[in-house]
Design an enzyme around this catalytic site. Structure first.
Site, PDB file in Angstrom:
ATOM      1  N   GLU A  60       0.876  -1.272  -0.025  1.00  0.00           N
ATOM      2  CA  GLU A  60       0.082   0.130   0.096  1.00  0.00           C
ATOM      3  C   GLU A  60       0.846   1.425  -0.002  1.00  0.00           C
ATOM      4  OE1 GLU A  60      -2.094   0.601   3.680  1.00  0.00           O
ATOM      5  OE2 GLU A  60      -3.581   1.788   2.802  1.00  0.00           O
ATOM      6  N   THR A 123      15.484   7.894   0.885  1.00  0.00           N
ATOM      7  CA  THR A 123      14.235   7.189   1.455  1.00  0.00           C
ATOM      8  C   THR A 123      14.761   6.377   2.619  1.00  0.00           C
ATOM      9  OG1 THR A 123      12.454   5.720   0.935  1.00  0.00           O
ATOM     10  CG2 THR A 123      14.625   5.394  -0.328  1.00  0.00           C
ATOM     11  N   ASP A 135      12.613  -1.325   6.830  1.00  0.00           N
ATOM     12  CA  ASP A 135      11.464  -1.965   6.010  1.00  0.00           C
ATOM     13  C   ASP A 135      11.052  -3.058   7.288  1.00  0.00           C
ATOM     14  OD1 ASP A 135       9.924  -3.411   4.719  1.00  0.00           O
ATOM     15  OD2 ASP A 135      11.720  -3.727   3.002  1.00  0.00           O
ATOM     16  N   ARG A 137       8.052  -4.673   6.610  1.00  0.00           N
ATOM     17  CA  ARG A 137       6.799  -5.243   5.685  1.00  0.00           C
ATOM     18  C   ARG A 137       6.711  -6.681   6.346  1.00  0.00           C
ATOM     19  NH1 ARG A 137       7.590  -3.263   0.061  1.00  0.00           N
ATOM     20  NH2 ARG A 137       9.871  -3.415   0.812  1.00  0.00           N
TER      21      ARG A 137
END
Ligand SMILES: [Zn+2]
Length: 211
Positions: A60, A123, A135, A137
C-alpha cells in the site's frame, strides 16, 4: 521468518466480482490472523493448477496509488501490474495494507518526505534519521492468501530480490522474477536511485540514465 506463519490463516474472507477500468477481477477481501489488517487480492482469469502464476504483491502507498504522487513509482507499478495480469489472461494482484512507507505508517512516511525535500536525505536515511526502521513489512498475509487461492508457485512482478526472498521464506515458490520498470523522470529519479543503490533493486533502465 520461515515458520512464523505456520498454521496461521485468514480469519475472515469475502469474495465478489469486481469490474474495474483495467479489467474484470474476482475481489478476495480478507483479514489476516497475524497482522490483523484487511487486505485484498484481485484475481483475473483461471489460475489453472496454480503453478507459475503471474503475481504482483503490492505494498500500500496511499499517496502514489490513490492520489497519483510521482515521487515514487508505486502508482505506476500498480497500474502496470494489473495490465500485465490482464494481458497474460490470468494472475493475481495482492494488495497489502499496513505497508505504508515500508511499514512505518502514513504519518511517518510523510515526515520522511520533509527530510527528503529539505535536507536531501534519501528514502533510507530519512527513515533512520527519525529513528524508524527501513523495512518492517510482513509478507506473510500474501503467502497465506496465495495458498488460499490454490497458488503454489509464482512468477513475481518485482524489481526487488528481497521481496522474492521474503515470499520464499513464507513458503511461496518463486519460479521467476518479472521486472516492473517504470519510466525514470525528474520526480522519481532520486527515489529510484536510492532503491537501486541502498535497497538492491534491479533497475537496468536507470543504469542507462544514471550509471
Ligand atoms: Zn509509493
Amino acid at each position: 521468518m520461515q515458520g512464523q506463519d505456520t498454521g496461521a490463516r485468514l480469519v475472515d474472507v469475502a469474495e465478489s466480482e469486481l469490474v474495474t477500468r483495467r479489467g474484470r477481477f474476482r475481489a478476495v477481501a480478507f483479514r489476516d490472523e497475524v497482522d490483523g489488517h484487511e487486505h485484498l487480492a484481485l484475481v483475473h482469469g483461471d489460475l489453472g493448477p496454480g503453478t507459475d502464476v503471474l503475481v504482483r504483491v503490492h505494498s500500500e502507498c496511499l499517496t502514489g496509488d490513490v492520489f497519483g504522487a510521482v515521487r515514487c513509482e508505486c502508482g505506476a507499478q500498480l497500474a502496470s501490474s494489473l495490465d500485465a495480469v490482464v494481458t497474460e489472461g490470468a494472475g493475481v494482484l495482492v494488495y497489502l495494507r499496513g505497508h505504508e512507507g515500508r511499514g512505518i505508517g502514513l504519518v511517518a512516511k510523510v515526515r520522511t518526505h520533509v527530510l527528503q525535500d529539505d535536507q536531501g536525505l534519501d528514502t533510507v536515511d530519512s527513515a533512520t534519521a527519525l529513528g524508524l526502521p527501513v523495512d518492517v513489512r510482513d509478507f506473510g498475509p500474501a503467502a497465506r492468501v496465495l495458498r488460499h487461492l490454490g497458488v503454489s508457485s509464482v512468477r513475481l512482478l518485482t524489481n526487488s530480490a528481497a521481496k522474492v526472498d521474503a515470499l520464499t521464506a513464507h513458503g511461496v515458490a518463486v519460479t521467476a522474477r518479472v521486472p516492473l520498470l517504470e519510466p525514470v523522470d525528474e520526480h522519481n529519479v532520486r527515489y529510484l536511485t536510492a532503491k537501486r543503490d541502498r535497497l538492491g533493486h534491479d533497475l537496468p533502465h536507470l543504469d542507462r540514465v544514471l550509471p
